[in-house]
Design a protein around this motif. Structure first.
Motif, PDB file in Angstrom:
ATOM      1  N   ALA A 170      21.152  -2.081  -5.588  1.00  0.00           N
ATOM      2  CA  ALA A 170      22.210  -3.081  -6.362  1.00  0.00           C
ATOM      3  C   ALA A 170      23.167  -2.281  -7.274  1.00  0.00           C
ATOM      4  CB  ALA A 170      21.443  -3.994  -7.376  1.00  0.00           C
ATOM      5  N   ASP A 171      24.224  -2.732  -7.019  1.00  0.00           N
ATOM      6  CA  ASP A 171      25.537  -2.186  -7.697  1.00  0.00           C
ATOM      7  C   ASP A 171      26.298  -3.162  -8.542  1.00  0.00           C
ATOM      8  OD1 ASP A 171      26.736   0.425  -8.113  1.00  0.00           O
ATOM      9  OD2 ASP A 171      28.303  -0.193  -6.686  1.00  0.00           O
ATOM     10  N   ILE A 172      26.784  -2.686  -9.611  1.00  0.00           N
ATOM     11  CA  ILE A 172      27.798  -3.760 -10.244  1.00  0.00           C
ATOM     12  C   ILE A 172      29.302  -3.554  -9.801  1.00  0.00           C
ATOM     13  CG2 ILE A 172      28.955  -4.295 -12.761  1.00  0.00           C
ATOM     14  CD1 ILE A 172      26.523  -3.347 -13.971  1.00  0.00           C
ATOM     15  N   ALA A 221      24.117   1.614 -11.045  1.00  0.00           N
ATOM     16  CA  ALA A 221      23.415   1.052  -9.850  1.00  0.00           C
ATOM     17  C   ALA A 221      21.977   0.916  -9.848  1.00  0.00           C
ATOM     18  CB  ALA A 221      23.891   1.866  -8.678  1.00  0.00           C
ATOM     19  N   MET A 222      21.285   0.315  -9.297  1.00  0.00           N
ATOM     20  CA  MET A 222      19.729   0.621  -9.185  1.00  0.00           C
ATOM     21  C   MET A 222      19.159   0.661  -7.895  1.00  0.00           C
ATOM     22  SD  MET A 222      17.227  -2.373 -10.799  1.00  0.00           S
ATOM     23  CE  MET A 222      17.020  -3.479  -9.139  1.00  0.00           C
ATOM     24  N   LEU A 223      18.092   1.681  -7.686  1.00  0.00           N
ATOM     25  CA  LEU A 223      17.586   1.715  -6.392  1.00  0.00           C
ATOM     26  C   LEU A 223      15.945   1.357  -6.628  1.00  0.00           C
ATOM     27  CD1 LEU A 223      17.419   2.976  -3.388  1.00  0.00           C
ATOM     28  CD2 LEU A 223      17.010   5.084  -4.321  1.00  0.00           C
ATOM     29  N   ALA A 224      15.373   0.603  -5.700  1.00  0.00           N
ATOM     30  CA  ALA A 224      13.991   0.421  -5.819  1.00  0.00           C
ATOM     31  C   ALA A 224      13.547   0.126  -4.505  1.00  0.00           C
ATOM     32  CB  ALA A 224      13.979  -1.034  -6.620  1.00  0.00           C
ATOM     33  N   VAL A 239      26.958  -8.458  -9.685  1.00  0.00           N
ATOM     34  CA  VAL A 239      26.341  -7.403  -9.089  1.00  0.00           C
ATOM     35  C   VAL A 239      25.995  -7.835  -7.364  1.00  0.00           C
ATOM     36  CG1 VAL A 239      23.919  -6.371  -8.937  1.00  0.00           C
ATOM     37  CG2 VAL A 239      25.398  -7.060 -11.114  1.00  0.00           C
ATOM     38  N   ASP A 240      26.263  -6.717  -6.695  1.00  0.00           N
ATOM     39  CA  ASP A 240      26.044  -6.800  -5.166  1.00  0.00           C
ATOM     40  C   ASP A 240      24.603  -6.279  -4.910  1.00  0.00           C
ATOM     41  OD1 ASP A 240      28.286  -8.116  -4.590  1.00  0.00           O
ATOM     42  OD2 ASP A 240      29.287  -6.148  -4.590  1.00  0.00           O
ATOM     43  N   PHE A 241      23.917  -6.937  -3.883  1.00  0.00           N
ATOM     44  CA  PHE A 241      22.516  -6.533  -3.431  1.00  0.00           C
ATOM     45  C   PHE A 241      22.554  -6.011  -1.970  1.00  0.00           C
ATOM     46  CE2 PHE A 241      21.708  -9.049  -7.144  1.00  0.00           C
ATOM     47  CZ  PHE A 241      20.987  -8.453  -7.956  1.00  0.00           C
ATOM     48  N   ALA A 242      21.592  -4.974  -1.619  1.00  0.00           N
ATOM     49  CA  ALA A 242      21.427  -4.569  -0.128  1.00  0.00           C
ATOM     50  C   ALA A 242      20.165  -4.592  -0.020  1.00  0.00           C
ATOM     51  CB  ALA A 242      22.260  -3.560   0.306  1.00  0.00           C
ATOM     52  N   LEU A 243      19.519  -5.280   1.061  1.00  0.00           N
ATOM     53  CA  LEU A 243      17.931  -4.972   1.372  1.00  0.00           C
ATOM     54  C   LEU A 243      18.042  -4.558   2.806  1.00  0.00           C
ATOM     55  CD1 LEU A 243      17.031  -8.620   0.158  1.00  0.00           C
ATOM     56  CD2 LEU A 243      16.172  -6.545  -0.902  1.00  0.00           C
ATOM     57  N   HIS A 244      17.130  -3.547   2.791  1.00  0.00           N
ATOM     58  CA  HIS A 244      16.842  -2.782   4.150  1.00  0.00           C
ATOM     59  C   HIS A 244      15.246  -2.229   4.158  1.00  0.00           C
ATOM     60  CE1 HIS A 244      17.696  -0.172   7.796  1.00  0.00           C
ATOM     61  NE2 HIS A 244      17.998   0.829   6.910  1.00  0.00           N
ATOM     62  N   ALA A 245      14.964  -2.125   5.588  1.00  0.00           N
ATOM     63  CA  ALA A 245      13.526  -1.579   5.514  1.00  0.00           C
ATOM     64  C   ALA A 245      13.455  -0.242   6.571  1.00  0.00           C
ATOM     65  CB  ALA A 245      12.820  -2.652   6.155  1.00  0.00           C
ATOM     66  N   GLY A 246      13.048   0.574   6.194  1.00  0.00           N
ATOM     67  CA  GLY A 246      12.593   1.748   6.971  1.00  0.00           C
ATOM     68  C   GLY A 246      11.724   2.852   6.437  1.00  0.00           C
ATOM     69  N   GLU A 247      11.894   4.151   6.882  1.00  0.00           N
ATOM     70  CA  GLU A 247      10.901   5.274   6.616  1.00  0.00           C
ATOM     71  C   GLU A 247      11.864   6.107   5.464  1.00  0.00           C
ATOM     72  OE1 GLU A 247       7.756   7.651   9.193  1.00  0.00           O
ATOM     73  OE2 GLU A 247       9.853   8.854   8.830  1.00  0.00           O
ATOM     74  N   GLY A 273      16.039   9.814   2.405  1.00  0.00           N
ATOM     75  CA  GLY A 273      16.450   9.596   3.924  1.00  0.00           C
ATOM     76  C   GLY A 273      17.516   8.769   4.314  1.00  0.00           C
ATOM     77  N   PRO A 274      17.573   8.603   5.697  1.00  0.00           N
ATOM     78  CA  PRO A 274      18.707   7.719   6.250  1.00  0.00           C
ATOM     79  C   PRO A 274      18.627   6.340   5.633  1.00  0.00           C
ATOM     80  CG  PRO A 274      17.879   9.346   7.889  1.00  0.00           C
ATOM     81  CD  PRO A 274      16.920   9.621   6.538  1.00  0.00           C
ATOM     82  N   ALA A 275      17.500   5.997   5.602  1.00  0.00           N
ATOM     83  CA  ALA A 275      17.378   4.622   5.426  1.00  0.00           C
ATOM     84  C   ALA A 275      17.962   4.137   3.840  1.00  0.00           C
ATOM     85  CB  ALA A 275      15.720   3.886   5.218  1.00  0.00           C
ATOM     86  N   ILE A 276      17.675   5.079   3.041  1.00  0.00           N
ATOM     87  CA  ILE A 276      18.280   5.076   1.586  1.00  0.00           C
ATOM     88  C   ILE A 276      20.057   5.039   1.871  1.00  0.00           C
ATOM     89  CG2 ILE A 276      18.538   5.925  -0.720  1.00  0.00           C
ATOM     90  CD1 ILE A 276      15.981   4.802  -0.164  1.00  0.00           C
ATOM     91  N   ASN A 277      20.390   6.143   2.578  1.00  0.00           N
ATOM     92  CA  ASN A 277      21.939   6.123   2.849  1.00  0.00           C
ATOM     93  C   ASN A 277      22.422   4.884   3.181  1.00  0.00           C
ATOM     94  OD1 ASN A 277      21.533   8.566   1.841  1.00  0.00           O
ATOM     95  ND2 ASN A 277      21.625   9.505   3.806  1.00  0.00           N
ATOM     96  N   GLU A 278      21.680   4.196   4.253  1.00  0.00           N
ATOM     97  CA  GLU A 278      22.106   2.913   4.884  1.00  0.00           C
ATOM     98  C   GLU A 278      22.052   1.831   4.125  1.00  0.00           C
ATOM     99  OE1 GLU A 278      20.347   2.090   8.759  1.00  0.00           O
ATOM    100  OE2 GLU A 278      20.846   4.285   9.403  1.00  0.00           O
ATOM    101  N   ALA A 279      21.045   1.713   3.180  1.00  0.00           N
ATOM    102  CA  ALA A 279      21.231   0.672   2.231  1.00  0.00           C
ATOM    103  C   ALA A 279      22.502   0.539   1.150  1.00  0.00           C
ATOM    104  CB  ALA A 279      19.860   0.726   1.281  1.00  0.00           C
ATOM    105  N   VAL A 280      22.703   1.959   0.863  1.00  0.00           N
ATOM    106  CA  VAL A 280      24.015   2.038  -0.195  1.00  0.00           C
ATOM    107  C   VAL A 280      25.232   1.728   0.634  1.00  0.00           C
ATOM    108  CG1 VAL A 280      25.351   3.734  -1.255  1.00  0.00           C
ATOM    109  CG2 VAL A 280      22.690   3.870  -1.352  1.00  0.00           C
TER     110      VAL A 280
END
Length: 439
Positions: free
Chosen positions: A251-253, A297-300, A344-352, A370-377
């Motif tokens: 999530a990011d403002i 921003a917040m990463l969870a 605030v905008d939110f992105a939801l992703h799933a991965g390793e 990992g790539p999944a974190i980068n893709e969520a951003v």
């Protein structure tokens, strides 16, 4: 037998053999329990039980300790004979001026310690008359049946620094105890001799737990509940990582840079605190872990195994939806007060993801990469262009679709730094909402 200023005036050899043996037994138990790592509630309950077993007519007992935590000023434990049990409690910051605290026996002991008295004590024979009930709490105890009261303070470190902002509170500031009896004649000399001879051992054991609890609480507050617990349990080797499959929430403002340039610094911090609490609160009851706050921003993450992936992703989506509702409510209140608001905008992703220690030799971070974190951003960055507050990846949407919760597709979109276009999904009711007061 009462000890002046917390100093012992007798030796074990001066006592009758029965009392001496009781003192030795309780002292050894406290030391062993402390070495075993017993926590404060267990220590205090065990101590009170041993006083009762040894004939002390205990009616009520209480222990309180200062701590070091962003939420809590201290914590306490109350033991009651009628329940034969303890009741833990926590004390939030900001109630130092509460009249009940200011006019309490414990505060009086702390003020005496700050004035230079070593480990001050207090004895009040409540049944002897109103002069002995010189604190409101003592009147309450007397009305409930108490006849005698004794309190003791053990300071950790410099007594003059207790409660001071610059004091080293890594082990807490000290521990205070009170004991009350409803026996009409009050405590006997042997009762208090047992207490006063063994309390230092209990205080030392509780100090050991205080250091452990403070370290655990701070690590979890600053690293996250799971990451902090892992670090405290020994996961500290640089480069040690674990592969996890997780739902990722980023999530990011929106428009934070111009907002921070135009608003006063304290107003920006206040907005960030409100916004992060609105975003993080829905995660707590759904198993989400806030890994870090990165500027605005917040990463969870919500880790899962194959069996629980659908339920976990559903919880992550519900958390994002609730967070959006919390932010809308927050913005209405802030807009009415003329304070800055946050869209605030939110992105939801799933991965390793790789989860563990990364960094320099003397400065590590426990995080997920990992790539999944980068893709969520990168997905979150498309929220504004696509007019959506919540965007969902194809991987996340597929898990929900298999669980009977399909989401509408927005088609293929290019993600910066990602080779192939990715299909993105949204919520049926999610539109280009404008935060109150931001237009």
């Amino acid at each position: 037998m009462s000890l002046p200023a917390g100093e012992a005036t007798f030796a074990i050899a001066d006592l009758d053999s029965t009392l001496a043996q009781r003192i030795v037994d309780v002292h050894i138990w406290a030391v062993k329990a402390g070495l075993r790592g017993a926590d404060a509630p267990e220590l205090f309950d065990g101590y009170c039980q041993r006083l009762v077993i040894n004939g002390t007519p205990l009616w009520r007992a209480h222990s309180a300790m200062e701590t070091l935590h962003p939420q809590w000023r201290g914590y306490g434990v109350t033991w009651r004979r009628d329940l034969n049990a303890i009741a833990p409690e926590s004390y939030p910051h900001g109630d130092d001026d509460d009249p009940g605290w200011v006019r309490s026996p414990f505060n009086a002991l702390i003020e005496r310690a700050r004035a230079g008295e070593a480990n001050p004590t207090m004895r009040r024979r409540l049944a002897a008359g109103p002069a002995e009930r010189d604190f409101p709490a003592l009147e309450e105890f007397f009305a409930a049946g108490a006849a005698d009261y004794a309190a003791y303070l053990f300071v950790y470190g410099d007594p003059a620094a207790m409660g001071a902002a610059q004091a080293d509170r890594s082990h807490g500031g000290g521990v205070v105890y009170s004991f009350a009896t409803d026996r009409k004649s009050g405590f006997a000399d042997d009762d208090l001799a047992l207490v006063e001879a063994t309390l230092p051992a209990l205080a030392l054991a509780m100090k050991a737990h205080a250091g452990h609890a403070i370290a655990s609480g701070l690590l979890r507050a600053y690293l996250g509940w799971d990451a902090g617990g892992r670090v405290h349990a020994g996961a500290v080797t640089r480069g040690s990582m674990e592969r996890l499959t997780a739902a990722i929430l980023f999530a990011d403002i929106r428009g934070f840079t111009p907002l921070s340039d135009s608003a006063p610094g304290p107003a920006v911090i206040d907005l960030l605190n409100d916004a992060f609490e609105a975003m993080a609160a829905p995660l707590r009851e759904r198993g989400g872990q806030v890994l870090k706050f990165i500027g605005d921003a917040m990463l969870a993450t919500f880790s899962f195994d194959e069996e629980g992936r659908a339920a976990t992703c559903a919880r992550a989506l519900d958390a994002a939806v609730e967070a959006r509702g919390n932010l809308e409510a927050m913005n209405r209140v802030r807009a009415e007060a003329g304070a800055p608001v946050a869209e605030v905008d939110f992105a939801l992703h799933a991965g390793e993801v790789l989860y563990g220690n990364v960094g320099a030799a003397d400065r590590l971070d426990f995080t997920a990469i990992g790539p999944a974190i980068n893709e969520a951003v990168r997905i979150e960055a498309l929220c504004q262009p696509l007019g959506r507050a919540i965007l969902v990846s194809a991987e996340f949407a597929a898990i929900l679709r298999d669980a009977g919760r399909p989401l509408p597709s927005l088609g293929l979109h290019a993600l910066r730094g990602v080779r192939a276009p990715k299909e993105l999904f949204a919520l049926d009711d999610d539109g280009a909402a404008t935060a109150p007061g931001s237009a």
